[in-house]
Motif scaffolding. Structure first.
Motif, PDB file in Angstrom:
ATOM      1  N   SER A 257       0.828  -1.204   0.000  1.00  0.00           N
ATOM      2  CA  SER A 257       0.000   0.000   0.000  1.00  0.00           C
ATOM      3  C   SER A 257       0.860   1.250   0.000  1.00  0.00           C
ATOM      4  O   SER A 257       1.886   1.310   0.681  1.00  0.00           O
ATOM      5  N   GLY A 258       0.432   2.257  -0.745  1.00  0.00           N
ATOM      6  CA  GLY A 258       1.156   3.511  -0.770  1.00  0.00           C
ATOM      7  C   GLY A 258       0.774   4.356  -1.968  1.00  0.00           C
ATOM      8  O   GLY A 258       0.148   3.880  -2.919  1.00  0.00           O
ATOM      9  N   ARG A 259       1.151   5.624  -1.906  1.00  0.00           N
ATOM     10  CA  ARG A 259       0.872   6.582  -2.973  1.00  0.00           C
ATOM     11  C   ARG A 259       2.062   6.628  -3.936  1.00  0.00           C
ATOM     12  O   ARG A 259       3.196   6.368  -3.557  1.00  0.00           O
ATOM     13  N   VAL A 260       1.792   6.968  -5.182  1.00  0.00           N
ATOM     14  CA  VAL A 260       2.852   7.076  -6.183  1.00  0.00           C
ATOM     15  C   VAL A 260       3.321   8.525  -6.236  1.00  0.00           C
ATOM     16  O   VAL A 260       2.605   9.403  -6.718  1.00  0.00           O
ATOM     17  N   HIS A 261       4.527   8.756  -5.731  1.00  0.00           N
ATOM     18  CA  HIS A 261       5.108  10.096  -5.747  1.00  0.00           C
ATOM     19  C   HIS A 261       6.379  10.082  -6.590  1.00  0.00           C
ATOM     20  O   HIS A 261       6.735   9.068  -7.198  1.00  0.00           O
ATOM     21  N   ASP A 262       7.067  11.201  -6.638  1.00  0.00           N
ATOM     22  CA  ASP A 262       8.193  11.362  -7.558  1.00  0.00           C
ATOM     23  C   ASP A 262       9.332  10.385  -7.324  1.00  0.00           C
ATOM     24  O   ASP A 262      10.058  10.040  -8.258  1.00  0.00           O
TER      25      ASP A 262
END
Length: 355
Positions: A306-311
């Motif tokens: 689980s997690g957000r897609v960041h730079d």
């Protein structure tokens, strides 16, 4: 509803109702979200299947897609990978829809909904499953426990003794939930023989593909080709027989990844650009797996972490969230409300530790 799912649904409702989801949606708009689905179902009351967690009710998926189409930018995984690779910005509040395994319900139930709302998805297929030669081992476990006439089985696995109660449908579900984690720990070379041994002990035969319950059936290559040509679906790789790659040796890993790639190329006419690790947790793939996936030409690979897609996210370890059980849970997930709450809790713990 299991307590864990009920608790998560209550939490999601609170996050949306309190306005935290709206706050997070604005604050975290530059981050993308990838959602993971597997199959869809029209009848989750069918007792021919014990584990319905992989087969979301179709009405929940349709409501989720309706919400995403109105409130978010649903983009393709290819667009996300290209933007991150080039260092360009994504549309605010971008969401990517993915499916794992390659169930017929992706075509029969999900595909019409994607077309209705003009949305895009990537379907990661297990090519041996579509070929009709490799049934998933977890399907065999589900059907063995579900179809056995026995009411109790004492089973030794991984040095443990499990007492599997099979007297009722609910007890069979609980026993399957206890057994699956143990099966996932086995080396891949031992897993299928363990399934043979389990079926023999339960006095059931290995089912043929035509005997699978409707929700468990694979899509055909014709279905995959039609979706691929539509512009609404990309076909990605998910190995050939769905082993947990960390339980394979390097030669087996390479064969699973390359065979999957080659079968998709042969049937779809294009090399797949993306891959998804079976099971997908941090312990389910290795440094060698990452190397082999890159070596096979895959530009990106998805986990189930689980997690957000960041730079700064690695393109070969893309995080994904599991399928939401309700529209409220979908809103709390894609908005970043769950992550924002987690960040706040960590900040509070850190502050308290300094007092």
């Amino acid at each position: 509803m299991p307590f864990a799912l009920y608790s998560r649904s209550i939490k999601a409702a609170a996050l949306v109702g309190s306005g935290l989801a709206s706050f997070a949606r604005t604050r975290r708009s530059a981050e993308a979200t990838i959602l993971t689905f597997h199959g869809l179902s029209e009848d989750s009351e069918d007792q021919g299947i014990l584990d319905w967690s992989l087969h979301l009710p179709v009405e929940v998926f349709r409501s989720t897609c309706s919400m995403l189409a109105k409130e978010y930018h649903v983009i393709s995984l290819a667009d996300l990978v290209e933007a991150r690779s080039r260092g360009t910005c994504l549309p605010d509040n971008s969401v990517v829809i993915t499916f794992d395994d390659g169930y017929a319900s992706n075509y029969e139930l999900a595909y019409p909904i994607l077309r209705e709302f003009g949305l895009h998805a990537t379907i990661f297929v297990t090519t041996g499953f579509l070929d009709g030669v490799e049934m998933f081992w977890f399907q065999r476990a589900d059907l063995a426990l579900g179809r056995s006439q026995k009411e109790l089985l004492d089973w030794k696995i991984n040095g443990k003794k499990l007492r599997l109660y099979l007297g009722t449908y609910e007890l069979r579900q609980q026993s399957l939930k206890r057994l699956l984690p143990e099966l996932k720990e086995l080396p891949d070379t031992d897993l299928l023989s363990e399934m043979d041994r389990l079926e023999e002990a339960l006095e059931v035969s290995t089912p043929a593909f035509e005997d699978l319950p409707k929700a468990m059936r694979p899509m055909t290559w014709e279905m995959a080709c039609e979706m691929s040509l539509s512009g609404h679906v990309d076909i990605g790789g998910h190995t050939h027989t769905h082993p947990i790659l960390a339980r394979c040796d390097v030669m087996a890993m390479r064969a699973e990844i390359s065979t999957c790639r080659d079968r998709i190329h042969a049937e779809i006419g294009e090399l797949p650009f993306a891959f998804a690790y079976p099971n997908g947790g941090t312990d389910d793939f290795t440094r060698e797996t990452l190397m082999l996936v890159r070596e096979a030409g895959f530009k990106a690979a998805c986990t189930t972490v689980s997690g957000r897609v960041h730079d700064t996210v690695s393109m070969h370890q893309l995080p994904r969230y599991g399928s939401p059980e309700s529209v409220l849970e979908a809103k709390a997930t894609v908005s970043g409300a769950f992550e924002t709450l987690k960040d706040w809790r960590q900040s509070c713990r850190k502050a308290m530790s300094m007092i």
